[in-house]
Design an enzyme around this catalytic site. Structure first.
Site, short mmCIF file in Angstrom:
data_model
loop_
_atom_site.label_atom_id
_atom_site.label_comp_id
_atom_site.label_asym_id
_atom_site.label_seq_id
_atom_site.Cartn_x
_atom_site.Cartn_y
_atom_site.Cartn_z
N ASP A 13 2.22 0.90 2.92
CA ASP A 13 0.76 0.96 3.15
C ASP A 13 0.19 2.36 3.02
O ASP A 13 -0.80 2.71 3.68
CB ASP A 13 0.41 0.38 4.53
CG ASP A 13 0.89 -1.04 4.70
OD1 ASP A 13 0.96 -1.76 3.69
OD2 ASP A 13 1.21 -1.43 5.83
N LYS A 16 -0.93 2.91 -2.06
CA LYS A 16 -0.41 2.85 -3.44
C LYS A 16 -1.35 2.08 -4.36
O LYS A 16 -1.63 2.51 -5.49
CB LYS A 16 0.98 2.17 -3.45
CG LYS A 16 2.02 2.91 -2.63
CD LYS A 16 3.32 2.15 -2.55
CE LYS A 16 3.29 0.88 -1.74
NZ LYS A 16 3.08 1.04 -0.29
N GLY A 17 -1.84 0.92 -3.88
CA GLY A 17 -2.69 0.07 -4.71
C GLY A 17 -3.92 0.81 -5.19
O GLY A 17 -4.27 0.79 -6.38
N GLY A 40 1.18 -5.73 0.28
CA GLY A 40 -0.26 -5.98 0.22
C GLY A 40 -0.89 -4.70 -0.27
O GLY A 40 -0.92 -3.71 0.45
N GLN A 222 6.32 -1.32 -0.68
CA GLN A 222 6.86 -0.80 0.60
C GLN A 222 6.91 0.73 0.54
O GLN A 222 6.10 1.34 -0.14
CB GLN A 222 8.24 -1.41 0.91
CG GLN A 222 8.21 -2.89 1.27
CD GLN A 222 8.09 -3.82 0.10
OE1 GLN A 222 8.89 -3.78 -0.84
NE2 GLN A 222 7.10 -4.69 0.10
N GLY A 300 -2.18 -8.98 8.62
CA GLY A 300 -3.26 -8.70 9.56
C GLY A 300 -2.77 -8.06 10.86
O GLY A 300 -3.57 -7.80 11.77
P1 GDP Z 1 -0.53 0.00 -0.10
O1 GDP Z 1 0.28 -1.14 0.40
O2 GDP Z 1 0.24 1.27 -0.19
O3 GDP Z 1 -1.25 -0.32 -1.38
O4 GDP Z 1 -1.64 0.26 1.00
P2 GDP Z 1 -2.53 -0.87 1.75
O5 GDP Z 1 -3.52 -1.37 0.80
O6 GDP Z 1 -1.67 -1.84 2.44
O7 GDP Z 1 -3.18 -0.01 2.89
C1 GDP Z 1 -3.98 1.09 2.64
C2 GDP Z 1 -5.34 0.84 3.28
O8 GDP Z 1 -6.08 2.05 3.28
C3 GDP Z 1 -6.20 -0.14 2.49
O9 GDP Z 1 -7.04 -0.80 3.40
C4 GDP Z 1 -7.00 0.77 1.56
O10 GDP Z 1 -8.24 0.18 1.18
C5 GDP Z 1 -7.23 1.93 2.45
N1 GDP Z 1 -7.33 3.26 1.80
C6 GDP Z 1 -6.67 3.72 0.71
N2 GDP Z 1 -6.97 5.03 0.52
C7 GDP Z 1 -7.83 5.38 1.50
C8 GDP Z 1 -8.47 6.61 1.87
O11 GDP Z 1 -8.31 7.65 1.25
N3 GDP Z 1 -9.28 6.57 2.98
C9 GDP Z 1 -9.48 5.44 3.70
N4 GDP Z 1 -10.27 5.50 4.77
N5 GDP Z 1 -8.87 4.28 3.39
C10 GDP Z 1 -8.06 4.26 2.31
P1 IMO Z 2 3.36 -2.45 0.92
O1 IMO Z 2 3.85 -2.62 -0.49
C1 IMO Z 2 4.30 -2.09 5.16
C2 IMO Z 2 7.85 -4.21 6.60
C3 IMO Z 2 7.62 -5.38 7.54
C4 IMO Z 2 8.89 -5.31 8.35
C5 IMO Z 2 9.94 -4.89 7.32
C6 IMO Z 2 10.71 -6.05 6.71
O2 IMO Z 2 2.06 -3.12 1.18
O3 IMO Z 2 3.40 -1.03 1.36
P2 IMO Z 2 10.15 -8.00 5.01
O4 IMO Z 2 9.00 -8.96 4.94
O5 IMO Z 2 10.26 -7.14 3.81
O6 IMO Z 2 11.43 -8.67 5.37
O7 IMO Z 2 9.80 -7.04 6.25
O8 IMO Z 2 9.22 -4.23 6.29
N1 IMO Z 2 7.11 -4.30 5.31
C7 IMO Z 2 6.04 -3.57 5.02
N2 IMO Z 2 5.33 -2.69 5.77
N3 IMO Z 2 3.95 -2.31 3.88
C8 IMO Z 2 4.66 -3.16 3.11
O9 IMO Z 2 4.43 -3.30 1.78
C9 IMO Z 2 5.74 -3.86 3.68
N4 IMO Z 2 6.61 -4.78 3.22
C10 IMO Z 2 7.47 -5.02 4.22
O10 IMO Z 2 6.47 -5.19 8.32
O11 IMO Z 2 8.81 -4.29 9.30
MG MG Z 3 0.24 -2.56 1.91
#
Ligand code: GDP
Ligand code: IMO
Ligand code: MG
Length: 423
Positions: A13, A16-17, A40, A222, A300
């Site tokens: 999280d 990356k996306g 996600g 991840q 969530g």
């Molecule tokens: P990913 O799994 O690495 O793609 O990251 P996620 O999408 O799960 O989580 C990143 C969250 O931070 C998402 O809700 C993005 O919309 C948000 N986000 C990404 N870059 C920024 C930033 O620079 N500032 C803020 N406030 N939110 C960001």
């Molecule tokens: P993105 O790509 C954050 C965490 C889960 C759990 C552990 C194992 O969005 O960064 P799993 O479902 O893989 O067996 O869960 O890894 N986890 C993540 N945490 N971002 C993710 O993906 C994750 N994918 C798995 O919360 O602790």
């Molecule tokens: Mg994510």
């Protein structure tokens, strides 16, 4: 040409996306190389947020091919939901989405096994996303798995039934109620959806693209601290998440890797169980969660929050060979009088700057304190307009890691991005 790799350096999280979406115009192909719908990946433009689970984050651009590599595991149900929600936006996928014949399938029974295994662990549960990731990779390495290529073979139904029967036997080990037929209909509908797309020998495709001089970005899922080998085992995911996995997850040789972009948040988060040395279980942690909207994009669940951990970051940089750092969510740190950065771990009165075998045993993180800043960064559009204290924060990270911070993200939107190299 080389393949650039973009991946997360913390516990997932990292944003990356969003960054892949921003960088996509520089590439011809965006390719996911591991993980599955446990990911996600959020990206935002025109005030709308999109969350991708299996499909690469370049999909909203016109001209790029998006490839789901052999290292990815695919749940047809989630895949179908995802393509439907993308198509609702008027985006056409058939021309630009490719799926590896060698990617493995997540069965409904893999999800049940995941849930049964977690339930049996009680308080020691991993905190899995319950998407069936662990059991699917177990079947892959156990040589029992079903692959996308099997969908096109005549014996697919028998293979499916045989694996389901294996899972039925395995489930007898657990005291867990389940219905193996539940969700099957939707799963087979998802299978029909997958068949509409280009199912390819992606290792050949990608190497041909390279030979043609096409630019490729490999998108990780991840983060390094969730890597099956190097993460905080057993509180990890079931795939390698590091840059080496781009080779095995796409079929490219190590000497074809170019830049390695390491994405990290300006602080740290973690969702699920497991050690987190710089976690803030106090009001500051709550503040970061609320200001940063730190709730899982897949489940969530509230994310645990804490200060930036340089020990873990340096470890991740070493394992991945990171050439450029991309820092997200700096806007969330605005408004603190002072900020802390963890520079070492203290255990039994001994200070170390290495990630130990068992992160659980860390007694105390060692912090340096940095001056905070007050400026709202969401509308800053030039590096020179960033506050001095943030420049100082970035310089500290660069000095400690020896890697340049090339991109700074100041908000969730595509537009909220600053390129430090170019200014
Ligand atoms: P990913 O799994 O690495 O793609 O990251 P996620 O999408 O799960 O989580 C990143 C969250 O931070 C998402 O809700 C993005 O919309 C948000 N986000 C990404 N870059 C920024 C930033 O620079 N500032 C803020 N406030 N939110 C960001
Ligand atoms: P993105 O790509 C954050 C965490 C889960 C759990 C552990 C194992 O969005 O960064 P799993 O479902 O893989 O067996 O869960 O890894 N986890 C993540 N945490 N971002 C993710 O993906 C994750 N994918 C798995 O919360 O602790
Ligand atoms: Mg994510």
């Amino acid at each position: 040409m080389k393949v650039d790799v973009l991946l997360g350096l913390q516990w997932g999280d990292e944003g990356k996306g969003k960054i892949v979406d921003v960088l996509t115009p520089k590439y011809d192909i965006i390719a996911r190389f591991q993980g599955g719908p446990n990911a996600g990946h959020s990206l935002e433009f025109n005030q709308v947020k999109h969350i991708l689970h299996s499909i690469p984050s370049g999909i909203f651009h016109e001209n790029q091919i998006n490839l789901v590599g052999n290292g990815v595991v695919i749940d047809p149900v989630i895949f179908k939901e995802e393509v439907e929600s993308i198509m609702k936006l008027g985006v056409s996928l058939s021309e630009k989405l490719m799926i590896s014949r060698k990617a493995h399938l997540i069965l409904p029974s893999h999800r049940i096994l995941d849930a049964a295994s977690e339930a049996s662990k009680g308080i020691t549960k991993i905190g899995s996303t319950l998407k069936g990731i662990g059991p699917t990779y177990m079947d892959k390495t156990g040589r029992n798995g079903l692959r996308i290529g099997d969908l096109l073979e005549p014996g697919f139904q028998q293979k499916y039934q045989a694996l389901k029967q294996k899972h039925r036997d395995l489930l007898k080990l657990y005291d867990y109620e389940y219905n193996l037929e539940e969700g099957e209909e939707r799963w087979f509908e998802g299978i029909e959806e997958i068949k509409k797309y280009q199912i390819v020998d992606s290792e050949y495709e990608i190497n041909n693209f390279l030979q043609q001089g096409k630019r490729i970005l490999a998108e990780g899922a991840q983060g390094t601290m969730l890597d099956i080998d190097f993460g905080s085992y057993p509180y990890v995911t079931s795939s390698n998440t590091i840059s080496a996995a781009a080779c095995t997850g796409l079929g490219i040789a190590p000497n074809k890797i170019g830049e390695v972009f390491g994405v990290f948040k300006a602080y740290c988060t973690r969702v699920g169980s497991g050690p987190f040395p710089s976690e803030l279980a106090d009001d500051t942690g709550k503040h970061l969660r609320e200001k940063g909207s730190e709730y899982g994009a897949t489940t969530g669940r509230p994310r645990r929050c804490g200060w930036l951990d340089l020990v873990a970051l340096k470890y991740a940089i070493m394992l991945n060979g990171v050439t450029r750092l991309l820092m997200t969510k700096v806007d969330v740190l605005s408004g603190f009088e002072s900020l802390k950065i963890c520079t070492a771990y203290k255990k039994n009165n001994r200070i170390s700057d290495q990630v130990p075998y068992d992160l659980m045993e860390i007694s105390e993180p060692v912090y340096v304190e940095m001056k905070g800043w007050n400026q709202d960064l969401l509308s800053v559009r030039a590096v020179k307009d960033l506050p001095d204290e943030l420049h100082e924060y970035i310089r500290k990270i660069e000095n400690e890691t020896g890697v340049p911070v090339s991109i700074v993200s100041t908000g969730p939107d595509r537009e909220q991005i600053l390129f430090r190299d170019e200014q």
